[in-house]
Write a protein that holds these residues in place. Structure first.
Motif, PDB file in Angstrom:
ATOM      1  N   ALA A 111       4.631  12.419 -31.971  1.00 20.64           N
ATOM      2  CA  ALA A 111       4.844  10.439 -31.696  1.00 20.64           C
ATOM      3  C   ALA A 111       3.475   9.847 -31.771  1.00 20.64           C
ATOM      4  O   ALA A 111       4.076   8.955 -32.647  1.00 20.64           O
ATOM      5  CB  ALA A 111       5.749  10.247 -30.635  1.00 20.64           C
ATOM      6  N   VAL A 112       2.702   9.787 -31.260  1.00 20.63           N
ATOM      7  CA  VAL A 112       1.269   9.187 -30.871  1.00 20.63           C
ATOM      8  C   VAL A 112       0.446   9.565 -32.491  1.00 20.63           C
ATOM      9  O   VAL A 112       0.221   8.127 -32.777  1.00 20.63           O
ATOM     10  CB  VAL A 112       0.455   9.715 -29.709  1.00 20.63           C
ATOM     11  N   ILE A 113       0.457  10.064 -32.575  1.00 24.02           N
ATOM     12  CA  ILE A 113       0.242  10.380 -33.797  1.00 24.02           C
ATOM     13  C   ILE A 113       0.482   9.614 -34.828  1.00 24.02           C
ATOM     14  O   ILE A 113       0.294   8.533 -36.208  1.00 24.02           O
ATOM     15  CB  ILE A 113      -0.157  12.070 -34.179  1.00 24.02           C
ATOM     16  N   GLY A 114       1.599   9.881 -34.822  1.00 25.23           N
ATOM     17  CA  GLY A 114       2.393   9.070 -35.978  1.00 25.23           C
ATOM     18  C   GLY A 114       2.131   7.818 -35.981  1.00 25.23           C
ATOM     19  O   GLY A 114       2.171   6.782 -36.530  1.00 25.23           O
ATOM     20  N   GLU A 115       2.891   6.911 -34.544  1.00 27.62           N
ATOM     21  CA  GLU A 115       2.508   5.767 -34.380  1.00 27.62           C
ATOM     22  C   GLU A 115       1.261   5.135 -35.255  1.00 27.62           C
ATOM     23  O   GLU A 115       0.565   3.947 -34.956  1.00 27.62           O
ATOM     24  CB  GLU A 115       2.634   5.376 -32.933  1.00 27.62           C
ATOM     25  N   ALA A 120      -0.411   1.567 -35.705  1.00 31.45           N
ATOM     26  CA  ALA A 120      -0.225   0.987 -34.281  1.00 31.45           C
ATOM     27  C   ALA A 120      -1.198   1.097 -33.379  1.00 31.45           C
ATOM     28  O   ALA A 120      -2.179   2.012 -33.098  1.00 31.45           O
ATOM     29  CB  ALA A 120       0.826   1.571 -33.327  1.00 31.45           C
ATOM     30  N   ASN A 121      -1.963   0.150 -31.750  1.00 27.74           N
ATOM     31  CA  ASN A 121      -3.214   0.472 -31.353  1.00 27.74           C
ATOM     32  C   ASN A 121      -2.584   1.846 -30.015  1.00 27.74           C
ATOM     33  O   ASN A 121      -1.407   2.051 -30.234  1.00 27.74           O
ATOM     34  CB  ASN A 121      -3.449  -0.855 -30.556  1.00 27.74           C
ATOM     35  N   LEU A 122      -3.855   2.012 -29.386  1.00 28.69           N
ATOM     36  CA  LEU A 122      -3.089   3.085 -29.006  1.00 28.69           C
ATOM     37  C   LEU A 122      -2.481   3.519 -27.524  1.00 28.69           C
ATOM     38  O   LEU A 122      -1.726   4.626 -27.676  1.00 28.69           O
ATOM     39  CB  LEU A 122      -4.913   3.879 -28.542  1.00 28.69           C
ATOM     40  N   GLU A 123      -2.432   1.892 -26.603  1.00 28.14           N
ATOM     41  CA  GLU A 123      -1.340   1.884 -26.479  1.00 28.14           C
ATOM     42  C   GLU A 123      -0.347   1.748 -26.648  1.00 28.14           C
ATOM     43  O   GLU A 123       0.796   2.231 -25.753  1.00 28.14           O
ATOM     44  CB  GLU A 123      -2.045   0.281 -25.605  1.00 28.14           C
ATOM     45  N   ARG A 124       0.419   0.908 -27.918  1.00 26.97           N
ATOM     46  CA  ARG A 124       1.682   1.124 -27.923  1.00 26.97           C
ATOM     47  C   ARG A 124       1.829   2.780 -28.424  1.00 26.97           C
ATOM     48  O   ARG A 124       2.929   2.899 -27.914  1.00 26.97           O
ATOM     49  CB  ARG A 124       1.199   0.095 -29.305  1.00 26.97           C
ATOM     50  N   SER A 125       0.719   3.243 -29.387  1.00 26.26           N
ATOM     51  CA  SER A 125       1.431   4.956 -29.610  1.00 26.26           C
ATOM     52  C   SER A 125       1.601   5.612 -28.513  1.00 26.26           C
ATOM     53  O   SER A 125       2.221   6.405 -27.990  1.00 26.26           O
ATOM     54  CB  SER A 125       0.279   5.022 -30.035  1.00 26.26           C
ATOM     55  N   LEU A 126       0.587   5.223 -26.664  1.00 26.37           N
ATOM     56  CA  LEU A 126       1.563   6.177 -25.729  1.00 26.37           C
ATOM     57  C   LEU A 126       1.851   5.854 -25.333  1.00 26.37           C
ATOM     58  O   LEU A 126       3.440   6.577 -25.606  1.00 26.37           O
ATOM     59  CB  LEU A 126      -0.218   5.584 -24.984  1.00 26.37           C
ATOM     60  N   LYS A 127       2.872   4.562 -25.184  1.00 26.03           N
ATOM     61  CA  LYS A 127       3.944   3.976 -24.952  1.00 26.03           C
ATOM     62  C   LYS A 127       4.908   4.564 -25.664  1.00 26.03           C
ATOM     63  O   LYS A 127       6.292   5.142 -24.944  1.00 26.03           O
ATOM     64  CB  LYS A 127       4.069   2.885 -25.038  1.00 26.03           C
ATOM     65  N   VAL A 128       5.338   5.027 -26.664  1.00 28.66           N
ATOM     66  CA  VAL A 128       6.347   5.165 -27.918  1.00 28.66           C
ATOM     67  C   VAL A 128       6.191   6.854 -27.412  1.00 28.66           C
ATOM     68  O   VAL A 128       7.131   7.797 -27.627  1.00 28.66           O
ATOM     69  CB  VAL A 128       5.526   5.463 -29.275  1.00 28.66           C
ATOM     70  N   GLY A 129       5.015   7.785 -27.623  1.00 29.17           N
ATOM     71  CA  GLY A 129       4.629   9.070 -26.590  1.00 29.17           C
ATOM     72  C   GLY A 129       5.879   9.857 -25.697  1.00 29.17           C
ATOM     73  O   GLY A 129       6.818  10.393 -25.763  1.00 29.17           O
ATOM     74  N   TRP A 130       5.146   8.285 -24.732  1.00 23.35           N
ATOM     75  CA  TRP A 130       6.271   8.619 -23.138  1.00 23.35           C
ATOM     76  C   TRP A 130       7.799   8.397 -24.099  1.00 23.35           C
ATOM     77  O   TRP A 130       8.887   9.087 -23.506  1.00 23.35           O
ATOM     78  CB  TRP A 130       5.698   7.388 -22.513  1.00 23.35           C
TER      79      TRP A 130
END
Length: 161
Positions: A111-115, A120-130
Motif C-alpha cells: 500500500a505504501v509503495i502503491g501510494e 503521494a508524500n511519505l506521511e500520507r503513504s504510511l497512513k494508507v499503509g496503516w
C-alpha cells in the motif's frame, strides 16, 4: 472409508480456517468443499435446499467481504486504486518473501509503495499503509466469524437432521 471421509472433512475445515490467515489457501472454498466430501463419503441426505442456500449465501458474503473490507481499510485512510492494488499484491506475495512477518509487512509495504508511485508524500503513504493493516485485520475477523458459522451450521445440521 468412514475414517478417510471424516479425515478429509476435518482437513478441509483446518485448511479453510488457516486460509483466514494465509490468503494463498482456499479458505471458504475448502470449507464448502468439505460439505461435498461429506456427501460423497456418507450422504447428501441431511442437507436440504435450505442448508445449501444458507451456506451459499455465507460463501458469497465471504468473498465480497474479503475484498470489500480490505479495500475499505485502504480507502478509509485515503488510499487510491494504486495502494489497493499494491496492498493486494503485498498480501499475496508477502508471506512468500518474508515467511514469518510477510502477511503483515506485505500489505503495508504494498500500500505504501502503491501510494508513493501514485504521487503521494511519505506521511500520507504510511497512513494508507496503516489503513491496509486495519482492513486486513478486520477482514480476518470477519472471515473467522463467517467460516466458523459455516462449520458450526454444518455440525448442527448433522446433529439435528
Amino acid at each position: 472409508m468412514d475414517i478417510l471421509g471424516w479425515t478429509l472433512v476435518i482437513l478441509l475445515f483446518i485448511i479453510g480456517m488457516a486460509g483466514t490467515i494465509y490468503p494463498i489457501l482456499p479458505g471458504a472454498i475448502a470449507i464448502y468443499g468439505a460439505f461435498f466430501v461429506y456427501g460423497l463419503f456418507f450422504s447428501f441426505e441431511p442437507f436440504g435446499v435450505f442448508f445449501w442456500i444458507i451456506q451459499s449465501l455465507i460463501f458469497i458474503v465471504l468473498f465480497i467481504a474479503d475484498y470489500a473490507v480490505s479495500a475499505w481499510g485502504v480507502k478509509r485512510y485515503g488510499g487510491t486504486k494504486a495502494s489497493i492494488i499494491g496492498s493486494t499484491i503485498g498480501l499475496i506475495a508477502g508471506p512468500f518473501v518474508i515467511p514469518a512477518f510477510g502477511l503483515i509487512i506485505g500489505p503495508f509495504a504494498g500500500a505504501v509503495i502503491g501510494e508513493l508511485i501514485a504521487g503521494a508524500n511519505l506521511e500520507r503513504s504510511l497512513k494508507v499503509g496503516w489503513g491496509s493493516l486495519v482492513g486486513l485485520f478486520t477482514s480476518v475477523i470477519v472471515k473467522v466469524i463467517l467460516q466458523s458459522a459455516m462449520i458450526i451450521l454444518f455440525v448442527l445440521w448433522l446433529i439435528f437432521n
